[in-house]
Design an enzyme around this catalytic site. Structure first.
Site, short mmCIF file in Angstrom:
data_model
loop_
_atom_site.label_atom_id
_atom_site.label_comp_id
_atom_site.label_asym_id
_atom_site.label_seq_id
_atom_site.Cartn_x
_atom_site.Cartn_y
_atom_site.Cartn_z
CE LYS A 160 79.30 -7.67 1.23
NZ LYS A 160 78.23 -8.15 2.13
CE1 TYR B 160 75.09 -3.84 1.66
CE2 TYR B 160 76.86 -2.80 2.89
CZ TYR B 160 76.40 -3.80 2.05
OH TYR B 160 77.26 -4.77 1.60
CG ASN C 44 78.20 -11.77 2.36
OD1 ASN C 44 78.84 -10.71 2.32
ND2 ASN C 44 76.92 -11.82 2.07
CG HIS D 104 77.10 -5.61 -2.57
ND1 HIS D 104 75.88 -5.78 -1.97
CD2 HIS D 104 76.91 -4.76 -3.60
CE1 HIS D 104 74.99 -5.03 -2.60
NE2 HIS D 104 75.58 -4.40 -3.59
CD GLU E 34 74.00 -1.72 -5.26
OE1 GLU E 34 74.66 -2.54 -5.94
OE2 GLU E 34 73.19 -2.07 -4.39
P1 CMP Z 1 75.04 -7.88 0.75
O1 CMP Z 1 74.73 -8.60 -0.52
O2 CMP Z 1 76.21 -6.98 0.74
O3 CMP Z 1 73.76 -7.03 1.18
C1 CMP Z 1 73.36 -6.82 2.51
C2 CMP Z 1 74.25 -7.53 3.47
O4 CMP Z 1 73.74 -7.65 4.77
C3 CMP Z 1 74.46 -8.94 3.03
O5 CMP Z 1 75.26 -8.97 1.88
C4 CMP Z 1 75.04 -9.59 4.26
O6 CMP Z 1 76.46 -9.50 4.32
C5 CMP Z 1 74.45 -8.71 5.38
N1 CMP Z 1 73.55 -9.48 6.21
C6 CMP Z 1 72.43 -10.11 5.85
N2 CMP Z 1 71.87 -10.72 6.93
C7 CMP Z 1 72.69 -10.46 7.98
C8 CMP Z 1 72.65 -10.81 9.36
N3 CMP Z 1 71.66 -11.55 9.86
N4 CMP Z 1 73.65 -10.36 10.14
C9 CMP Z 1 74.64 -9.60 9.63
N5 CMP Z 1 74.72 -9.23 8.33
C10 CMP Z 1 73.76 -9.67 7.53
#
Ligand code: CMP
Length: 143
Positions: free
Chosen positions: A9, A49, A112, A115, A126
């Site tokens: 990311k 998403y 985080n 993904h 995807e």
């Molecule tokens: P990802 O695996 O990319 O898939 C969905 C993403 O939503 C997840 O990683 C997180 O980065 C994001 N996400 C999940 N919960 C929250 C939250 N409470 N606030 C902001 N982002 C979130």
């Protein structure tokens, strides 16, 4: 052979973690079949998403993932979907175990680092969203 979609990311790209992350999957023994640095359009981010459309954080998620380049990858190997997920760690880096990518490098759930597809169906969806067939390389590892 199973394939998955993984994406460093914008926070991971900014923090120079591409090499470290690629290295972990290479050392594990998986095969990189496609990769590119790209900036997602709003449309592509919303499609990717789509399952989170109704979540309160959807707007924040789309604006973060389009805020800078991501490193999009397709990896191949036995059980690569679930093994990559365990190497990534829990979605919330605060809960991710040390030794996992998010456990070692992440702090916030919205930023985080990486993904990864969560199932065979999402991997197929995807991969085809981010790559065309010509960008995916079919080859055998010789070592
Ligand atoms: P990802 O695996 O990319 O898939 C969905 C993403 O939503 C997840 O990683 C997180 O980065 C994001 N996400 C999940 N919960 C929250 C939250 N409470 N606030 C902001 N982002 C979130």
């Amino acid at each position: 052979m199973e394939r998955t979609y993984l994406m460093v990311k914008p926070d991971g790209v900014q923090r120079n973690l591409i090499g470290e992350i690629v290295s972990r999957f290479e050392k594990k023994g998986f095969t990189l079949v496609g990769a590119k640095l790209m900036t997602l359009s709003k449309e592509l981010a919303e499609t990717h998403y789509g399952e989170h459309k109704e979540r309160p954080f959807f707007g924040e998620l789309v604006s973060f993932i389009t805020s800078g380049p991501v490193f999009a990858m397709v990896w191949e190997g036995e059980n690569v979907i679930s093994t990559a997920r365990s190497m990534m760690g829990q979605t919330n880096p605060a809960e991710a175990a040390p030794g996992t990518i998010r456990g070692d490098y992440g702090v916030q759930v919205s930023m985080n680092v990486i993904h990864g597809s969560d199932s065979q169906a999402s991997a197929e969806r995807e991969i085809s969203l981010f790559f065309n067939e010509q960008e995916l390389n079919n080859y055998e590892k010789e070592v």
